[in-house]
Scaffold this motif. Structure first.
Motif, PDB file in Angstrom:
ATOM      1  N   VAL A 189       0.847  -1.203   0.000  1.00 37.30           N
ATOM      2  CA  VAL A 189       0.000   0.000   0.000  1.00 37.30           C
ATOM      3  C   VAL A 189       0.884   1.255   0.000  1.00 37.30           C
ATOM      4  O   VAL A 189       0.620   2.218  -0.732  1.00 37.30           O
ATOM      5  CB  VAL A 189      -0.955   0.009   1.219  1.00 37.30           C
ATOM      6  CG1 VAL A 189      -1.696   1.339   1.313  1.00 37.30           C
ATOM      7  CG2 VAL A 189      -1.952  -1.145   1.124  1.00 37.30           C
ATOM      8  N   GLU A 190       1.955   1.225   0.781  1.00 40.33           N
ATOM      9  CA  GLU A 190       2.867   2.380   0.807  1.00 40.33           C
ATOM     10  C   GLU A 190       3.555   2.574  -0.545  1.00 40.33           C
ATOM     11  O   GLU A 190       3.786   3.701  -0.975  1.00 40.33           O
ATOM     12  CB  GLU A 190       3.897   2.201   1.922  1.00 40.33           C
ATOM     13  CG  GLU A 190       3.247   2.251   3.305  1.00 40.33           C
ATOM     14  CD  GLU A 190       4.244   2.442   4.432  1.00 40.33           C
ATOM     15  OE1 GLU A 190       5.360   1.891   4.330  1.00 40.33           O
ATOM     16  OE2 GLU A 190       3.895   3.130   5.409  1.00 40.33           O
ATOM     17  N   ARG A 191       3.859   1.461  -1.227  1.00 38.31           N
ATOM     18  CA  ARG A 191       4.496   1.584  -2.550  1.00 38.31           C
ATOM     19  C   ARG A 191       3.508   2.122  -3.594  1.00 38.31           C
ATOM     20  O   ARG A 191       3.921   2.805  -4.538  1.00 38.31           O
ATOM     21  CB  ARG A 191       5.110   0.247  -2.978  1.00 38.31           C
ATOM     22  CG  ARG A 191       6.440   0.000  -2.260  1.00 38.31           C
ATOM     23  CD  ARG A 191       7.207  -1.141  -2.874  1.00 38.31           C
ATOM     24  NE  ARG A 191       6.599  -2.429  -2.584  1.00 38.31           N
ATOM     25  CZ  ARG A 191       6.761  -3.096  -1.448  1.00 38.31           C
ATOM     26  NH1 ARG A 191       7.519  -2.595  -0.486  1.00 38.31           N
ATOM     27  NH2 ARG A 191       6.182  -4.253  -1.262  1.00 38.31           N
ATOM     28  N   LEU A 192       2.225   1.836  -3.428  1.00 38.74           N
ATOM     29  CA  LEU A 192       1.218   2.423  -4.328  1.00 38.74           C
ATOM     30  C   LEU A 192       1.205   3.945  -4.154  1.00 38.74           C
ATOM     31  O   LEU A 192       1.114   4.688  -5.127  1.00 38.74           O
ATOM     32  CB  LEU A 192      -0.170   1.852  -4.042  1.00 38.74           C
ATOM     33  CG  LEU A 192      -0.359   0.341  -4.235  1.00 38.74           C
ATOM     34  CD1 LEU A 192      -1.801  -0.053  -3.947  1.00 38.74           C
ATOM     35  CD2 LEU A 192       0.032  -0.102  -5.639  1.00 38.74           C
ATOM     36  N   ASP A 196       2.453   7.492  -6.735  1.00 37.92           N
ATOM     37  CA  ASP A 196       1.557   8.635  -6.933  1.00 37.92           C
ATOM     38  C   ASP A 196       0.116   8.222  -7.233  1.00 37.92           C
ATOM     39  O   ASP A 196      -0.637   8.968  -7.863  1.00 37.92           O
ATOM     40  CB  ASP A 196       2.082   9.554  -8.042  1.00 37.92           C
ATOM     41  CG  ASP A 196       1.881  11.021  -7.690  1.00 37.92           C
ATOM     42  OD1 ASP A 196       1.777  11.338  -6.488  1.00 37.92           O
ATOM     43  OD2 ASP A 196       1.782  11.847  -8.627  1.00 37.92           O
ATOM     44  N   LEU A 197      -0.252   7.039  -6.775  1.00 37.29           N
ATOM     45  CA  LEU A 197      -1.642   6.607  -6.923  1.00 37.29           C
ATOM     46  C   LEU A 197      -2.450   7.101  -5.728  1.00 37.29           C
ATOM     47  O   LEU A 197      -1.919   7.298  -4.632  1.00 37.29           O
ATOM     48  CB  LEU A 197      -1.723   5.078  -6.977  1.00 37.29           C
ATOM     49  CG  LEU A 197      -1.092   4.406  -8.193  1.00 37.29           C
ATOM     50  CD1 LEU A 197      -1.040   2.905  -8.005  1.00 37.29           C
ATOM     51  CD2 LEU A 197      -1.866   4.739  -9.452  1.00 37.29           C
ATOM     52  N   GLY A 198      -3.743   7.301  -5.949  1.00 33.84           N
ATOM     53  CA  GLY A 198      -4.653   7.543  -4.837  1.00 33.84           C
ATOM     54  C   GLY A 198      -5.194   6.198  -4.380  1.00 33.84           C
ATOM     55  O   GLY A 198      -5.577   5.377  -5.221  1.00 33.84           O
ATOM     56  N   VAL A 199      -5.186   5.950  -3.085  1.00 38.11           N
ATOM     57  CA  VAL A 199      -5.628   4.653  -2.567  1.00 38.11           C
ATOM     58  C   VAL A 199      -6.772   4.858  -1.581  1.00 38.11           C
ATOM     59  O   VAL A 199      -6.680   5.686  -0.673  1.00 38.11           O
ATOM     60  CB  VAL A 199      -4.479   3.899  -1.853  1.00 38.11           C
ATOM     61  CG1 VAL A 199      -4.962   2.555  -1.314  1.00 38.11           C
ATOM     62  CG2 VAL A 199      -3.291   3.701  -2.794  1.00 38.11           C
ATOM     63  N   VAL A 209      -4.936   0.875   9.653  1.00 39.47           N
ATOM     64  CA  VAL A 209      -5.344   2.206   9.176  1.00 39.47           C
ATOM     65  C   VAL A 209      -4.341   3.266   9.618  1.00 39.47           C
ATOM     66  O   VAL A 209      -3.848   4.064   8.811  1.00 39.47           O
ATOM     67  CB  VAL A 209      -6.757   2.546   9.713  1.00 39.47           C
ATOM     68  CG1 VAL A 209      -7.059   4.030   9.553  1.00 39.47           C
ATOM     69  CG2 VAL A 209      -7.808   1.707   8.989  1.00 39.47           C
ATOM     70  N   LEU A 210      -4.007   3.259  10.893  1.00 45.18           N
ATOM     71  CA  LEU A 210      -3.101   4.278  11.422  1.00 45.18           C
ATOM     72  C   LEU A 210      -1.670   4.079  10.922  1.00 45.18           C
ATOM     73  O   LEU A 210      -0.880   5.021  10.885  1.00 45.18           O
ATOM     74  CB  LEU A 210      -3.150   4.286  12.950  1.00 45.18           C
ATOM     75  CG  LEU A 210      -4.513   4.679  13.547  1.00 45.18           C
ATOM     76  CD1 LEU A 210      -4.508   4.528  15.066  1.00 45.18           C
ATOM     77  CD2 LEU A 210      -4.907   6.102  13.165  1.00 45.18           C
ATOM     78  N   ALA A 211      -1.337   2.849  10.502  1.00 47.58           N
ATOM     79  CA  ALA A 211       0.013   2.562  10.005  1.00 47.58           C
ATOM     80  C   ALA A 211       0.248   3.142   8.613  1.00 47.58           C
ATOM     81  O   ALA A 211       1.351   3.599   8.316  1.00 47.58           O
ATOM     82  CB  ALA A 211       0.267   1.057   9.988  1.00 47.58           C
ATOM     83  N   VAL A 212      -0.770   3.132   7.752  1.00 45.30           N
ATOM     84  CA  VAL A 212      -0.518   3.523   6.356  1.00 45.30           C
ATOM     85  C   VAL A 212      -1.351   4.683   5.823  1.00 45.30           C
ATOM     86  O   VAL A 212      -0.992   5.291   4.822  1.00 45.30           O
ATOM     87  CB  VAL A 212      -0.695   2.323   5.382  1.00 45.30           C
ATOM     88  CG1 VAL A 212       0.334   1.253   5.645  1.00 45.30           C
ATOM     89  CG2 VAL A 212      -2.106   1.766   5.434  1.00 45.30           C
ATOM     90  N   ALA A 213      -2.465   5.002   6.468  1.00 45.40           N
ATOM     91  CA  ALA A 213      -3.350   6.034   5.904  1.00 45.40           C
ATOM     92  C   ALA A 213      -2.833   7.443   6.194  1.00 45.40           C
ATOM     93  O   ALA A 213      -2.181   7.680   7.204  1.00 45.40           O
ATOM     94  CB  ALA A 213      -4.764   5.876   6.457  1.00 45.40           C
ATOM     95  N   ASP A 214      -3.136   8.358   5.278  1.00 47.62           N
ATOM     96  CA  ASP A 214      -2.866   9.781   5.497  1.00 47.62           C
ATOM     97  C   ASP A 214      -4.074  10.444   6.147  1.00 47.62           C
ATOM     98  O   ASP A 214      -3.931  11.285   7.023  1.00 47.62           O
ATOM     99  CB  ASP A 214      -2.559  10.471   4.161  1.00 47.62           C
ATOM    100  CG  ASP A 214      -1.336   9.875   3.496  1.00 47.62           C
ATOM    101  OD1 ASP A 214      -0.237  10.007   4.059  1.00 47.62           O
ATOM    102  OD2 ASP A 214      -1.481   9.251   2.422  1.00 47.62           O
ATOM    103  N   ARG A 215      -5.268  10.040   5.675  1.00 47.98           N
ATOM    104  CA  ARG A 215      -6.501  10.561   6.245  1.00 47.98           C
ATOM    105  C   ARG A 215      -7.471   9.407   6.469  1.00 47.98           C
ATOM    106  O   ARG A 215      -7.390   8.382   5.784  1.00 47.98           O
ATOM    107  CB  ARG A 215      -7.149  11.593   5.298  1.00 47.98           C
ATOM    108  CG  ARG A 215      -6.344  12.872   5.158  1.00 47.98           C
ATOM    109  CD  ARG A 215      -7.076  13.938   4.350  1.00 47.98           C
ATOM    110  NE  ARG A 215      -7.306  13.528   2.980  1.00 47.98           N
ATOM    111  CZ  ARG A 215      -8.504  13.550   2.376  1.00 47.98           C
ATOM    112  NH1 ARG A 215      -9.572  13.951   3.038  1.00 47.98           N
ATOM    113  NH2 ARG A 215      -8.619  13.171   1.115  1.00 47.98           N
ATOM    114  N   VAL A 216      -8.376   9.602   7.422  1.00 50.50           N
ATOM    115  CA  VAL A 216      -9.387   8.597   7.727  1.00 50.50           C
ATOM    116  C   VAL A 216     -10.756   9.243   7.571  1.00 50.50           C
ATOM    117  O   VAL A 216     -11.057  10.249   8.226  1.00 50.50           O
ATOM    118  CB  VAL A 216      -9.237   8.051   9.167  1.00 50.50           C
ATOM    119  CG1 VAL A 216     -10.303   6.991   9.452  1.00 50.50           C
ATOM    120  CG2 VAL A 216      -7.842   7.472   9.387  1.00 50.50           C
TER     121      VAL A 216
END
Length: 266
Positions: A189-192, A196-199, A209-216
């Motif tokens: 997920v971090e490599r996506l 420059d993809l939106g995930v 969620v807290l490990a990889v997300a920018d927003r929740v």
């Protein structure tokens, strides 16, 4: 540091969806930019699956607007979403166990020359794709049935990238995976994001969620119930938004811990 563009690649503006007498979504707004991971969370029945299916064209919206790179678009069937650049990896993965990794990656998108399948080109591109994503599997010619749960998940995600999408939706990608396999998927997920993809990450697992997300983005009873920057929020704040109550087991435990720390410091 990944540059996140100002204009969302995908935006939902006041989207609503009904199924007969059931109002599944009401006036939902969501924005996804290139190079960011947005987690979509909520209790069972909150509307997460319906929202994903409106974005991916399975359920056309009843009201509201879907925008792509700032312009309104019509998404009335899955083909519309795919044409725009939306790829969805559902929980069931839809992999063919009896086929090898290459055949699964190119299922429905096979490369051919003069009507003959170009196995060499597909194998070469499959290896390159898996290498760029740092996906490690024993061989691209191994049947998918022989892969672990984590490997199957990353192959399904890699397959979604064959069409060169701009938005990737991952539906509970770490459900039923062990610790090591979960780490493998979260790394991907971090490599996506780095590509420059939106995930859009749908998950019940707050640690993931807290490990990889920018927003929740929190859905509650089919409505928006808050969007939180991970850097500025807490597990407790998100749980309170999901449940609709500030007083729950998670917040009570935190309050007890804070009180003990305070007493210890006194």
């Amino acid at each position: 540091m990944i540059h996140v563009s100002a204009t969302p690649v995908l935006a939902l503006r006041g989207v609503s969806k009904r199924f007969g007498a059931v109002q599944a979504l009401t006036d939902v707004t969501l924005e996804i930019r290139a190079g960011e991971v947005v987690a979509l969370v909520g209790d069972n029945g909150a509307g997460k699956s319906t929202l994903v299916k409106t974005i991916s064209g399975v359920h056309p919206v009843d009201d509201g607007v879907i925008e792509w790179e700032g312009a309104p678009v019509r998404v009335t069937k899955p083909h519309d979403a795919q044409e725009l650049g939306v790829a969805t990896v559902y929980q069931d993965l839809a992999l063919c166990d009896n086929l090898d990794v290459v055949a699964n990656l190119y299922l429905g998108n096979e490369l051919s020359t003069a009507g003959v399948l170009d196995e060499i080109a597909m194998e070469k591109r499959a290896k390159e794709l898996l290498d760029t994503l740092s996906i490690r599997i024993p061989s691209v010619r191994i049947p998918v049935a022989a892969l672990s749960g984590g490997q199957r998940q990353v192959v399904a995600i890699a397959r979604a990238l064959i069409g060169d999408p701009k938005i990737v939706i991952l539906d509970e990608p770490t459900a039923a995976l062990g610790v090591e396999q979960t780490a493998q998927v979260l790394d991907l997920v971090e490599r996506l994001r780095e590509r420059d993809l939106g995930v859009i990450l749908i998950s019940h697992n707050m640690a993931d969620v807290l490990a990889v997300a920018d927003r929740v983005a929190v859905l509650r009873l089919g409505r928006n119930n808050g969007v939180f920057d991970v850097a500025d929020t807490s597990h407790e704040e998100i749980i309170a938004a999901i449940t609709g109550a500030d007083d729950n087991a998670v917040t009570r435990r935190k309050a007890r811990t804070d009180q003990l720390k305070k007493e210890a410091g006194a």
